[in-house]
Design a protein around this motif. Structure first.
Motif, mmCIF file in Angstrom:
data_model
loop_
_atom_site.group_PDB
_atom_site.id
_atom_site.type_symbol
_atom_site.label_atom_id
_atom_site.label_comp_id
_atom_site.label_asym_id
_atom_site.label_seq_id
_atom_site.Cartn_x
_atom_site.Cartn_y
_atom_site.Cartn_z
ATOM 1 N N GLU A 44 53.849 32.853 31.133
ATOM 2 C CA GLU A 44 53.528 33.631 32.329
ATOM 3 C C GLU A 44 52.866 34.948 31.961
ATOM 4 O O GLU A 44 53.165 35.546 30.910
ATOM 5 C CB GLU A 44 54.798 33.925 33.139
ATOM 6 N N GLY A 45 51.978 35.385 32.830
ATOM 7 C CA GLY A 45 51.314 36.653 32.603
ATOM 8 C C GLY A 45 52.237 37.829 32.841
ATOM 9 O O GLY A 45 53.003 37.833 33.797
ATOM 10 N N VAL A 46 52.169 38.819 31.972
ATOM 11 C CA VAL A 46 52.994 40.009 32.067
ATOM 12 C C VAL A 46 52.157 41.207 32.528
ATOM 13 O O VAL A 46 52.513 41.909 33.467
ATOM 14 C CB VAL A 46 53.660 40.321 30.719
ATOM 15 N N ALA A 47 51.026 41.427 31.858
ATOM 16 C CA ALA A 47 50.181 42.577 32.190
ATOM 17 C C ALA A 47 48.804 42.397 31.562
ATOM 18 O O ALA A 47 48.649 41.652 30.594
ATOM 19 C CB ALA A 47 50.803 43.874 31.671
ATOM 20 N N ALA A 59 45.389 40.990 27.612
ATOM 21 C CA ALA A 59 46.586 40.718 28.405
ATOM 22 C C ALA A 59 47.766 40.381 27.513
ATOM 23 O O ALA A 59 47.614 40.025 26.349
ATOM 24 C CB ALA A 59 46.323 39.564 29.368
ATOM 25 N N TRP A 60 48.923 40.494 28.110
ATOM 26 C CA TRP A 60 50.167 40.058 27.488
ATOM 27 C C TRP A 60 50.767 38.953 28.342
ATOM 28 O O TRP A 60 50.862 39.094 29.575
ATOM 29 C CB TRP A 60 51.155 41.209 27.367
ATOM 30 N N ARG A 83 41.709 38.974 40.183
ATOM 31 C CA ARG A 83 42.489 38.177 41.114
ATOM 32 C C ARG A 83 43.247 37.071 40.402
ATOM 33 O O ARG A 83 44.334 36.671 40.817
ATOM 34 C CB ARG A 83 41.582 37.585 42.187
ATOM 35 N N ASN A 84 42.679 36.538 39.321
ATOM 36 C CA ASN A 84 43.291 35.430 38.598
ATOM 37 C C ASN A 84 43.666 35.805 37.174
ATOM 38 O O ASN A 84 43.660 34.954 36.282
ATOM 39 C CB ASN A 84 42.324 34.240 38.586
ATOM 40 N N TRP A 85 43.987 37.059 36.966
ATOM 41 C CA TRP A 85 44.202 37.529 35.603
ATOM 42 C C TRP A 85 45.326 36.793 34.894
ATOM 43 O O TRP A 85 45.321 36.696 33.678
ATOM 44 C CB TRP A 85 44.491 39.036 35.584
ATOM 45 N N ALA A 86 46.282 36.259 35.635
ATOM 46 C CA ALA A 86 47.425 35.598 35.013
ATOM 47 C C ALA A 86 47.203 34.106 34.733
ATOM 48 O O ALA A 86 48.107 33.436 34.229
ATOM 49 C CB ALA A 86 48.661 35.782 35.877
#
Length: 123
Positions: free
Chosen positions: A43-46, A32-33, A102-105
């Protein structure tokens, strides 16, 4: 855990493009980024999942950013286009050993982090 090394940050004008790369030292289930601007939370980007190739994006970057893996699946690239000033910040690569779209971020899904690379978008 794996070691992650980001590269590709820099300064770009509004509307420009930039590619970020993240090289992993070993197997990652998902890469992830994240980004963090001064005074703001990370914060999660992708994210991209190695096995399925499934990708997920923050609403703020959908349609502008694209995450991909190379054939060896050791390098994750974040292609950023139509950049805005609010895209500025320190970008971090992170690896997760679990599948939890569902909770990747959520930051606690990740057990490995890179040192970060700075992105500045200005006029």
């Amino acid at each position: 855990k794996v070691q992650l090394q980001e590269s590709g940050g820099g300064s770009v004008q509004i509307g420009g493009s930039l590619n970020l790369s993240c090289v992993a030292s070993g197997y990652t289930y998902g890469t992830a980024w994240f980004r963090q601007a001064p005074g703001k939370e990370r914060e999660g980007v992708a994210i991209i999942y190695r096995g399925t190739g499934a990708t997920y994006y923050a609403d703020s970057v959908k349609g502008r950013f694209r995450v991909s893996l190379d054939n060896a699946k050791t390098t994750a690239t974040l292609r950023m286009t139509r950049l805005k000033p609010e895209d500025s910040g320190n970008y971090y690569c992170a690896a997760t050993p679990w599948s939890n779209p569902r909770n990747w971020a959520d930051l606690d899904q990740y057990d490995s982090w890179g040192q970060g690379t700075q992105v500045n978008v200005s006029s």
